[in-house]
Design a protein around this motif. Structure first.
Motif, PDB file in Angstrom:
ATOM      1  N   UNK A 282       0.835  -1.208   0.000  1.00 59.28           N
ATOM      2  CA  UNK A 282       0.000   0.000   0.000  1.00 59.28           C
ATOM      3  C   UNK A 282       0.872   1.262   0.000  1.00 59.28           C
ATOM      4  N   UNK A 283       1.916   1.262   0.814  1.00 54.37           N
ATOM      5  CA  UNK A 283       2.813   2.429   0.862  1.00 54.37           C
ATOM      6  C   UNK A 283       3.474   2.678  -0.480  1.00 54.37           C
ATOM      7  N   UNK A 284       3.892   1.593  -1.144  1.00 53.49           N
ATOM      8  CA  UNK A 284       4.545   1.737  -2.445  1.00 53.49           C
ATOM      9  C   UNK A 284       3.592   2.271  -3.502  1.00 53.49           C
ATOM     10  N   UNK A 285       2.373   1.747  -3.533  1.00 54.96           N
ATOM     11  CA  UNK A 285       1.381   2.179  -4.525  1.00 54.96           C
ATOM     12  C   UNK A 285       1.021   3.642  -4.313  1.00 54.96           C
ATOM     13  N   UNK A 286       0.765   4.015  -3.059  1.00 52.07           N
ATOM     14  CA  UNK A 286       0.397   5.412  -2.756  1.00 52.07           C
ATOM     15  C   UNK A 286       1.551   6.355  -3.111  1.00 52.07           C
ATOM     16  N   UNK A 287       2.774   5.931  -2.810  1.00 54.13           N
ATOM     17  CA  UNK A 287       3.948   6.755  -3.111  1.00 54.13           C
ATOM     18  C   UNK A 287       4.081   6.976  -4.621  1.00 54.13           C
ATOM     19  N   UNK A 288       3.837   5.915  -5.409  1.00 53.66           N
ATOM     20  CA  UNK A 288       3.936   6.050  -6.867  1.00 53.66           C
ATOM     21  C   UNK A 288       2.863   6.985  -7.415  1.00 53.66           C
ATOM     22  N   UNK A 289       1.677   6.884  -6.848  1.00 47.38           N
ATOM     23  CA  UNK A 289       0.587   7.774  -7.295  1.00 47.38           C
ATOM     24  C   UNK A 289       0.894   9.211  -6.907  1.00 47.38           C
ATOM     25  N   UNK A 290       1.341   9.393  -5.650  1.00 47.55           N
ATOM     26  CA  UNK A 290       1.632  10.745  -5.147  1.00 47.55           C
ATOM     27  C   UNK A 290       2.774  11.400  -5.935  1.00 47.55           C
ATOM     28  N   UNK A 295      -0.348  12.358 -13.679  1.00 48.07           N
ATOM     29  CA  UNK A 295      -0.471  11.275 -14.665  1.00 48.07           C
ATOM     30  C   UNK A 295      -1.719  10.443 -14.414  1.00 48.07           C
ATOM     31  N   UNK A 296      -2.239   9.870 -15.495  1.00 53.12           N
ATOM     32  CA  UNK A 296      -3.324   8.891 -15.357  1.00 53.12           C
ATOM     33  C   UNK A 296      -2.760   7.697 -14.591  1.00 53.12           C
ATOM     34  N   UNK A 297      -3.585   7.112 -13.706  1.00 54.96           N
ATOM     35  CA  UNK A 297      -3.034   6.040 -12.862  1.00 54.96           C
ATOM     36  C   UNK A 297      -2.589   4.828 -13.679  1.00 54.96           C
ATOM     37  N   UNK A 298      -3.158   4.631 -14.856  1.00 53.82           N
ATOM     38  CA  UNK A 298      -2.693   3.505 -15.686  1.00 53.82           C
ATOM     39  C   UNK A 298      -1.237   3.707 -16.093  1.00 53.82           C
ATOM     40  N   UNK A 299      -0.798   5.007 -16.122  1.00 55.42           N
ATOM     41  CA  UNK A 299       0.600   5.315 -16.446  1.00 55.42           C
ATOM     42  C   UNK A 299       1.477   5.392 -15.197  1.00 55.42           C
ATOM     43  N   UNK A 300       0.944   5.975 -14.127  1.00 59.59           N
ATOM     44  CA  UNK A 300       1.751   6.124 -12.908  1.00 59.59           C
ATOM     45  C   UNK A 300       2.039   4.765 -12.266  1.00 59.59           C
ATOM     46  N   UNK A 301       1.136   3.798 -12.491  1.00 60.41           N
ATOM     47  CA  UNK A 301       1.330   2.467 -11.907  1.00 60.41           C
ATOM     48  C   UNK A 301       1.765   1.427 -12.941  1.00 60.41           C
ATOM     49  N   UNK A 321      -8.981   4.088 -14.986  1.00 60.34           N
ATOM     50  CA  UNK A 321      -7.541   4.128 -15.316  1.00 60.34           C
ATOM     51  C   UNK A 321      -7.083   5.462 -15.892  1.00 60.34           C
ATOM     52  N   UNK A 322      -8.047   6.266 -16.403  1.00 63.08           N
ATOM     53  CA  UNK A 322      -7.681   7.555 -16.997  1.00 63.08           C
ATOM     54  C   UNK A 322      -7.585   8.666 -15.958  1.00 63.08           C
ATOM     55  N   UNK A 323      -8.136   8.420 -14.780  1.00 62.62           N
ATOM     56  CA  UNK A 323      -8.072   9.440 -13.730  1.00 62.62           C
ATOM     57  C   UNK A 323      -6.648   9.580 -13.203  1.00 62.62           C
ATOM     58  N   UNK A 324      -6.295  10.820 -12.829  1.00 60.13           N
ATOM     59  CA  UNK A 324      -4.969  11.035 -12.263  1.00 60.13           C
ATOM     60  C   UNK A 324      -5.029  11.018 -10.738  1.00 60.13           C
ATOM     61  N   UNK A 325      -3.887  11.246 -10.121  1.00 59.09           N
ATOM     62  CA  UNK A 325      -3.786  11.153  -8.668  1.00 59.09           C
ATOM     63  C   UNK A 325      -4.614  12.153  -7.905  1.00 59.09           C
ATOM     64  N   UNK A 326      -5.109  13.183  -8.591  1.00 60.00           N
ATOM     65  CA  UNK A 326      -5.908  14.211  -7.916  1.00 60.00           C
ATOM     66  C   UNK A 326      -7.357  13.762  -7.731  1.00 60.00           C
ATOM     67  N   UNK A 327      -7.791  12.753  -8.473  1.00 63.32           N
ATOM     68  CA  UNK A 327      -9.209  12.401  -8.493  1.00 63.32           C
ATOM     69  C   UNK A 327      -9.510  10.999  -7.956  1.00 63.32           C
ATOM     70  N   UNK A 328      -8.655  10.516  -7.099  1.00 65.45           N
ATOM     71  CA  UNK A 328      -8.848   9.149  -6.603  1.00 65.45           C
ATOM     72  C   UNK A 328      -9.411   9.125  -5.192  1.00 65.45           C
ATOM     73  N   UNK A 331     -10.714   5.046  -0.546  1.00 65.49           N
ATOM     74  CA  UNK A 331     -11.322   3.720  -0.388  1.00 65.49           C
ATOM     75  C   UNK A 331     -11.020   2.829  -1.600  1.00 65.49           C
ATOM     76  N   UNK A 332     -11.068   3.441  -2.792  1.00 64.54           N
ATOM     77  CA  UNK A 332     -10.816   2.672  -4.021  1.00 64.54           C
ATOM     78  C   UNK A 332      -9.352   2.256  -4.123  1.00 64.54           C
ATOM     79  N   UNK A 333      -8.456   3.151  -3.729  1.00 66.47           N
ATOM     80  CA  UNK A 333      -7.025   2.833  -3.752  1.00 66.47           C
ATOM     81  C   UNK A 333      -6.733   1.715  -2.744  1.00 66.47           C
ATOM     82  N   UNK A 334      -7.350   1.824  -1.556  1.00 60.94           N
ATOM     83  CA  UNK A 334      -7.172   0.781  -0.540  1.00 60.94           C
ATOM     84  C   UNK A 334      -7.662  -0.575  -1.061  1.00 60.94           C
TER      85      UNK A 334
END
Length: 414
Positions: A282-290, A295-301, A321-328, A331-334
């Motif tokens: 979880x820490x790694x995924x959140x860090x990559x998004x942050x 970027x769209x999360x399909x690209x950031x991840x 997948x097209x949403x970026x880190x500002x619109x997540x 609960x969905x990320x978790x």
């Protein structure tokens, strides 16, 4: 009149015939197919994984179906004996991962030919394209009756007919009939090392068909949600369910769990990061998004896991997948992270025993003397190989069991 008749020319039958004939005793090897060693020739993708250079404990751990029964036999002939034996026959072996031993030539024919040459040297009579109809009994077992009603007599009979898996090699369950003919118990037969089936919508729609996942942990869950078994290996999604090494190893536990749950669908789980905790993931995924918020999360991840599986889990978690880190939503990320560590899906069984690599069940080992493979019901009857209720994972373990029990059975024919 022969000293010993061996029924079945697979790995255990070949070894039994060689072992039984070592002191010049007359041995007849009968096989209903046109060639000996057919199953050996296709094993290991045609390379023939003859055994494993591992400890007895590790070997037994990879034979979940009554592997402990082999401990006594190992005192006579074990996996290290197999390695030395083939080297002595002129088949140079090499070690690969997990201690798996293959011929240096990568050609299973070299293994089969070496055993056939040894049969010739020991003057073993071989009859192929000959089918045994039943055991010949007059008060005691006195040989076999062939399909054409010919009687062939012998002092001993070794049943090495295999199970019911891969029937085109000749394993069609004949040995169970012979065993029952003289009062032996056959435990329930079931497929092992076989692909698993599912009716999940994503399977039916072929969303993930052909997708391989590397080094994941695949689990069969009990009714209480706890793992019954977990195997960390590769797997693949298919048009009917799942396959690949991890799925094949889990298959027998799907069967057993389904039986205990009265034929209900069973839950399985995939963990993409078995060596990491949910917190670390979880820490790694959140860090990559942050770090890539624009970027769209399909690209950031991208690159976290296979792209097809990434997009599939986004959908399962309700992430666009097209949403970026500002619109997540948190609960969905978790939920996405939880799915990375434990995507659950239902399976409804396995493919048939004929499509399995290995047969589970067989002649009850409670009725066999473990040090000799002799029947406890008949002094001159022996069993070896897959006809016995012994089964293991693919990777040389079943061949090891076959060669060990075959050698020991032949050696102990009086």
């Amino acid at each position: 009149m022969y000293h010993t008749i061996v029924i079945g020319g697979g790995p255990s039958g070949l070894m039994a015939a060689i072992s039984a004939s070592e002191s010049g005793k007359s041995v007849l090897l009968i096989d209903k197919k046109d060639k000996l060693g057919r199953k050996l020739q296709i094993s290991g993708g045609g390379r023939c994984n003859v055994t494993n250079r591992v400890s007895h404990e590790e070997l037994i751990a990879h034979l979940p179906g009554n592997g402990k029964f082999l401990y006594s036999a190992f005192n006579t002939f074990d996996n290290f004996s197999i390695i030395a034996y083939f080297e002595q026959l002129g088949v140079a072996l090499k070690e690969e991962n997990h201690g798996r031993m293959f011929p240096v030539s990568d050609n299973a024919k070299d293994v089969v030919n070496a055993l056939k040459t040894k049969l010739e040297e020991n003057n073993v009579e071989v009859r192929t394209n000959n089918k045994v109809a039943s055991l010949y009994i007059e008060d005691t077992i006195k040989g076999v009756i062939m399909d054409d009603d010919t009687i062939i007599q012998s002092e001993n009979v070794i049943i090495a007919t295999g199970g019911k898996s891969v029937p085109h090699t000749g394993s069609t369950g004949d040995g169970y009939v012979f065993a029952e003919q003289v009062g032996h118990t056959i435990t329930e037969l079931f497929p092992t090392e076989v692909p698993i089936t599912s009716s999940e919508p994503f399977i039916k729609s072929k969303t993930l068909q052909g997708l391989s996942l590397r080094n994941v942990a695949l689990s069969v869950l009990r009714k209480n949600g706890k793992p019954r078994i977990t195997h960390q290996m590769d797997m693949i999604f298919t048009h009917f369910g799942i396959s690949g090494p991890a799925a094949l190893r889990c298959s027998q536990f799907v069967y057993k769990e389904q039986k205990s749950q009265k034929k209900q669908d069973i839950t399985m789980m995939v963990d993409c990061f078995p060596d990491e905790t949910i917190g670390v993931v979880k820490n790694r995924i959140i860090k990559q998004i942050e770090s890539n918020k624009d970027k769209a999360i399909k690209n950031s991840l991208k690159g976290v896991i296979s792209e097809r599986y990434l997009l599939f889990l986004f959908e399962q978690a309700g992430l666009n997948p097209e949403h970026n880190g500002h619109h997540l939503k948190k609960e969905s990320v978790d939920l996405f992270c939880e799915l990375l560590k434990g995507f659950k899906f239902k399976v409804n069984g396995t493919q048939s025993i004929e499509k399995a690599f290995v047969t589970g069940g067989g002649v009850s080992v409670k009725e066999i003397v473990p040090a000799t493979m002799q029947s406890k019901l008949h002094d001159n009857l022996y069993f070896c190989g897959e006809v016995l209720d012994i089964h293991g994972y693919t990777g040389g373990y079943n061949i090891t069991s076959a060669l060990v029990t075959g050698y020991v059975a032949g050696l102990n024919c009086r």
